[in-house]
Design a protein around this motif. Sequence first.
Motif, mmCIF file in Angstrom:
data_model
loop_
_atom_site.group_PDB
_atom_site.id
_atom_site.type_symbol
_atom_site.label_atom_id
_atom_site.label_comp_id
_atom_site.label_asym_id
_atom_site.label_seq_id
_atom_site.Cartn_x
_atom_site.Cartn_y
_atom_site.Cartn_z
ATOM 1 N N VAL A 1 0.895 -1.206 -0.049
ATOM 2 C CA VAL A 1 0.055 0.038 -0.013
ATOM 3 C C VAL A 1 0.825 1.129 0.035
ATOM 4 C CG1 VAL A 1 -1.579 1.448 1.184
ATOM 5 C CG2 VAL A 1 -1.975 -1.183 1.097
ATOM 6 N N GLU A 2 1.931 1.309 0.824
ATOM 7 C CA GLU A 2 2.851 2.436 1.005
ATOM 8 C C GLU A 2 3.509 2.779 -0.453
ATOM 9 O OE1 GLU A 2 4.795 5.586 3.292
ATOM 10 O OE2 GLU A 2 3.022 4.504 3.491
ATOM 11 N N VAL A 3 4.161 1.593 -0.890
ATOM 12 C CA VAL A 3 4.768 1.634 -2.484
ATOM 13 C C VAL A 3 3.879 2.036 -3.321
ATOM 14 C CG1 VAL A 3 5.965 0.531 -4.067
ATOM 15 C CG2 VAL A 3 6.841 0.091 -1.801
ATOM 16 N N LEU A 4 2.562 1.873 -3.190
ATOM 17 C CA LEU A 4 1.656 2.011 -4.365
ATOM 18 C C LEU A 4 1.366 3.339 -4.265
ATOM 19 C CD1 LEU A 4 -0.273 1.032 -6.439
ATOM 20 C CD2 LEU A 4 -2.234 0.531 -4.936
ATOM 21 N N ARG B 1 -1.213 7.303 2.918
ATOM 22 C CA ARG B 1 -0.902 7.336 4.522
ATOM 23 C C ARG B 1 -1.914 6.760 5.535
ATOM 24 N NH1 ARG B 1 3.663 8.453 6.967
ATOM 25 N NH2 ARG B 1 4.697 7.531 4.827
ATOM 26 N N ASN B 2 -3.390 7.289 5.527
ATOM 27 C CA ASN B 2 -4.257 6.914 6.088
ATOM 28 C C ASN B 2 -4.702 5.685 6.056
ATOM 29 O OD1 ASN B 2 -7.088 9.077 6.845
ATOM 30 N ND2 ASN B 2 -6.358 7.340 7.884
ATOM 31 N N PHE B 3 -4.825 5.114 4.809
ATOM 32 C CA PHE B 3 -5.228 3.795 4.448
ATOM 33 C C PHE B 3 -3.763 2.756 5.097
ATOM 34 C CE2 PHE B 3 -5.698 0.018 1.740
ATOM 35 C CZ PHE B 3 -7.100 -0.150 2.004
ATOM 36 N N ALA B 4 -2.771 3.229 5.062
ATOM 37 C CA ALA B 4 -1.899 2.406 5.501
ATOM 38 C C ALA B 4 -1.922 2.218 6.991
ATOM 39 C CB ALA B 4 -0.232 2.926 5.256
ATOM 40 N N PHE B 5 -2.319 3.590 7.647
ATOM 41 C CA PHE B 5 -2.495 3.329 9.156
ATOM 42 C C PHE B 5 -3.769 2.411 9.370
ATOM 43 C CE2 PHE B 5 -0.422 7.694 10.335
ATOM 44 C CZ PHE B 5 0.194 7.086 11.465
ATOM 45 N N ARG B 6 -4.645 2.642 8.819
ATOM 46 C CA ARG B 6 -5.926 1.453 8.878
ATOM 47 C C ARG B 6 -5.570 0.190 8.616
ATOM 48 N NH1 ARG B 6 -11.124 2.604 9.156
ATOM 49 N NH2 ARG B 6 -12.615 1.081 8.423
ATOM 50 N N GLN B 7 -4.641 -0.039 7.804
ATOM 51 C CA GLN B 7 -4.038 -1.421 7.886
ATOM 52 C C GLN B 7 -3.192 -1.837 8.894
ATOM 53 O OE1 GLN B 7 -5.882 -2.419 4.878
ATOM 54 N NE2 GLN B 7 -4.010 -3.605 4.366
ATOM 55 N N MET B 8 -2.560 -1.026 9.458
ATOM 56 C CA MET B 8 -2.008 -1.418 10.860
ATOM 57 C C MET B 8 -2.916 -1.660 12.014
ATOM 58 S SD MET B 8 1.349 1.258 10.797
ATOM 59 C CE MET B 8 2.528 1.403 9.489
#
Length: 311
Positions: free
Chosen positions: A40-43, A123-130
Amino acid sequence: MRDAVGARVIADRRAAQVRGTQTLVDQMGWMIRRPAIVAVEVLWRWLFGVPFLIACWMRLQHVFAQLSPEAAGLSNIDAQNPWIAAGQLSRALAKYEPLVAHELRWLAPIAVLAWIVISSFGRNFAFRQMDPRVRLRPLAMMVLQTVWLALFGAVCWGWFRSMTWVAVTHFPAGAEPDLIGFSVWLIFLSLAFFTVWALLGWIVSVAPVLMLLENRSAVSALGITLRLGKTFTSELFEIGMVMGIVNLALIVVAMVLSAAPLPFSDQLGGDTLHVVWAGAAVFYLVAHDYFQLVRLKCFVEFWKIFRGTRP
């Protein structure tokens, strides 16, 4: 009051048992076991970076169409004499400066706006994945990403102004350039500003953690970053410095990978070298994205230690 004091004492004891670098190693393993978050971060970074690089390449071709490298003197660079080459490069860049500045007047604002929007959602979506409990708050994230970009731009502007001063003092008109002195100042000031960013970057990087995990406003999260307590702040500071060193190490590794095939360039050919250089660049970018997530996960873990018991 007693509960708050007791929670702080417990947090301080736990922090004394686990150093920031130990947490970094643990989170590296945690992130490796969850490649979807790294993807997700790389994308989202590449979703911005690839179109941006294509746009820069197209506008650069437009600049070259207006002023060819031959007309600017770039085709006559004396590669055997660095003293002469430095002066030739300086004169060529001076000719290109107004053309590049004209392109940046419209390209830079569009790129800034696109980065703020894409990075906020990504970044918000990456937070949500965590942490699935994290809500999507892209507008508030845009505010924080704007502040982050402003601080990063200020550091870059300071570095650029410093390099301008060094160039003026070491490449005087009508005199022999001091290439050694310029190189010394270039390395020293580049490392200095890199360190400044490592020291300050965590302030704007931890704000999204506070905002999303404590359900704060963007302004409130920024305001509290400098009031997190000595122990919490020292851990964030340590992680920021370690990640700065890691980033320097990644740059060195990428440079080594790029330079390794040069002694065999005659046997390998130009196309193979281009593939190797592209691979080194991709390695650096993906590794950089991965360690950015590792740092973010460290921030989250330290938040759980120091502030996770708070409402």
